[in-house]
Design an enzyme around this catalytic site. Structure first.
Site, PDB file in Angstrom:
ATOM      1  N   ASP A 107      44.407  28.673  46.101  1.00  0.00           N
ATOM      2  CA  ASP A 107      43.695  28.908  47.352  1.00  0.00           C
ATOM      3  C   ASP A 107      43.340  30.378  47.566  1.00  0.00           C
ATOM      4  O   ASP A 107      42.829  30.751  48.616  1.00  0.00           O
ATOM      5  CB  ASP A 107      44.510  28.394  48.540  1.00  0.00           C
ATOM      6  N   TYR A 135      43.708  40.545  43.387  1.00  0.00           N
ATOM      7  CA  TYR A 135      44.879  40.659  42.528  1.00  0.00           C
ATOM      8  C   TYR A 135      44.637  41.548  41.306  1.00  0.00           C
ATOM      9  O   TYR A 135      45.593  41.957  40.632  1.00  0.00           O
ATOM     10  CB  TYR A 135      45.357  39.280  42.062  1.00  0.00           C
TER      11      TYR A 135
END
Length: 453
Positions: free
Chosen positions: A183, A275
């Site tokens: 997600d 990330y």
């Protein structure tokens, strides 16, 4: 009972039994809420919470039972169990969100690398590899139970690290009815949309990468009839996003959005997954991380504590509004996938799938994250139709090779393969540090990892 064929197998269309593997997770209420909000197209009559932690599973049983009664769904059966046969027998859908080792092991994944000046993070770097070796073993167990007790069930997996999971399941259970999804992309999209005044529901996103390791190439807005990615990049260059309500009070997310703007200023051609900060700036991440109080501690002192307090309030019949959840799109996303399978909607999702040409100049057997259509027969990836740039390709090839070596090491019990994976991980500057942190993590994970020789 209506039924349809799923690859030649009959599948129910109503009176559905949904199992949540990792039922004690604090994200379970958001998934249950999403199912209830979609009862017209996903008619569930039974939930089962399956976990190996009896305390957390019972806390969540208390909360979900209260939620069902509070929202007028007393007719839905609720079971909480530690017994896999009881849990999975008769299941139609399994939503997996297990965390092998719990927050206690996540804390070690984060703090042991930091001791050596390496990134300490739950899904990225060597901490992510540590978690991955635990998750592979745990999820192979869940998939094995489903194959034994409910072989026709669909498994929709949120368990991290997703590309490692997808690679391992493909090897051991190639015929499992399973979709791996993360997600994070929709969390990025939803945060951008809320910050900059767009509606994410109008977006068609082009994206490629590995899990937590990718780039947007286009974000087409159907209402505005244009690609809004260039303007989003400009906005991010000008100022970082602010935390959305589903991450309210969590300073670590503000730090992440600040770093996302730094990445976009340095590499402005594409919009990256946040990330990537762990791979582009591992030294800066380590410098800004408190080695004594990491993200795991924040979660334990935040979401886990609030969940425990909610269960206790219900047990003691407290007055006032007890339920307090905002998970953004987390629950909706996995339930939308289930609805798309059940009703053959062919909706579009960002999924982790074998490449098979979706990214033409990347190895076919890489587990990649790309857009895909989902219907009754599962997921069909959408081809990029063009080669990706060498900068992204080189990063992805190195990361994918490290992930494949790690999965090799799991199945072969090979210390050498796991050491190679740790050394190749792009957050690690030397083989010496790779070996030292690996040896420490072997001791910490003695109850969870396979024996490495």
């Amino acid at each position: 009972m209506q039924a349809y064929s799923k690859g030649g197998i009959a599948m129910k269309h109503e009176d559905l039994h949904v199992v949540i593997a990792g039922g004690g997770s604090g994200y379970t209420p958001g998934i249950i809420q999403a199912v209830l909000h979609n009862s017209d197209r996903f008619p569930v009559t039974k939930f089962t919470l399956y976990d190996i932690d009896p305390v957390r599973n019972e806390d969540m049983n208390v909360i979900i039972k209260y939620m069902l009664k509070h929202d007028g769904y007393d007719n839905i059966e609720l079971v909480a169990t530690l017994d896999p046969k009881e849990a999975f027998t008769g299941a139609d859908f399994v939503f997996s969100q297990i965390r092998v080792g719990g927050m206690e092991m996540r804390e070690k994944d984060e703090k042991i690398p930091l001791k050596y000046g390496l990134v300490g993070q739950e899904t990225c770097g060597v901490g992510g590899f540590s978690y991955g070796l635990r998750s592979i073993k745990g999820l192979l167990g869940v998939v094995g139970y489903v194959q034994e007790y409910a072989p026709d069930a669909w498994i929709l997996n949120y368990t991290n690290p997703e590309t490692l999971i997808a690679e391992a399941i493909r090897r051991q259970y190639p015929n499992a009815h399973m979709i791996n999804a993360c997600d994070m992309t929709i969390s990025i999209e939803e945060t951008m949309a809320r910050n900059f005044g767009y509606d994410r529901k109008n977006w068609i996103c082009q994206y490629y990468g590995l899990n937590h390791f990718g780039w947007y190439t286009e974000i087409y807005d159907k209402k505005l009839e244009r690609d809004v990615m260039p303007e989003l990049i400009k906005k991010l260059q000008d100022a970082p996003m602010k935390i959305a309500s589903f991450n309210k009070g969590d300073q670590s997310w503000q730090d992440a959005w600040n770093m996302l703007s730094e990445i976009v200023r340095m590499f402005p051609d594409y919009l990256p997954n946040n990330y990537l900060e762990y791979y582009f700036f591992p030294d800066l991440v380590v410098e800004s991380t408190d080695p004594n109080y990491t993200r795991a501690n924040m979660v334990m002192d935040g979401r886990l504590k609030r969940t425990k307090e909610m269960a206790e309030k219900i047990r003691h019949h407290a007055d006032g509004e007890i339920l307090d959840f905002d998970f953004g799109e987390h629950g909706e996303y996995i339930v939308d996938m289930a609805c798309s399978i059940l009703n053959d909607l062919y909706d579009r999702f960002m999924l982790i799938l074998p490449n098979h040409g979706a990214i033409p100049n990347l190895r076919d057997d890489a587990a990649v994250e790309v857009p895909a259509y989902v219907g009754r027969l599962g997921a069909e990836p959408i081809s990029m139709r063009h080669d990706i740039p060498d900068f992204h390709k080189g990063l992805m090839e190195a990361q994918n090779a490290a992930e494949k070596l790690l999965v090799d090491g799991y199945f072969e019990g090979s210390y050498q393969k796991v050491l190679q994976a740790f050394t190749l991980n792009q957050t690690v500057p030397s083989a010496d540090k790779a070996k030292k942190v690996l040896d420490d993590l072997i001791v910490a994970n003695k109850d969870y990892w396979p024996e490495l020789k």
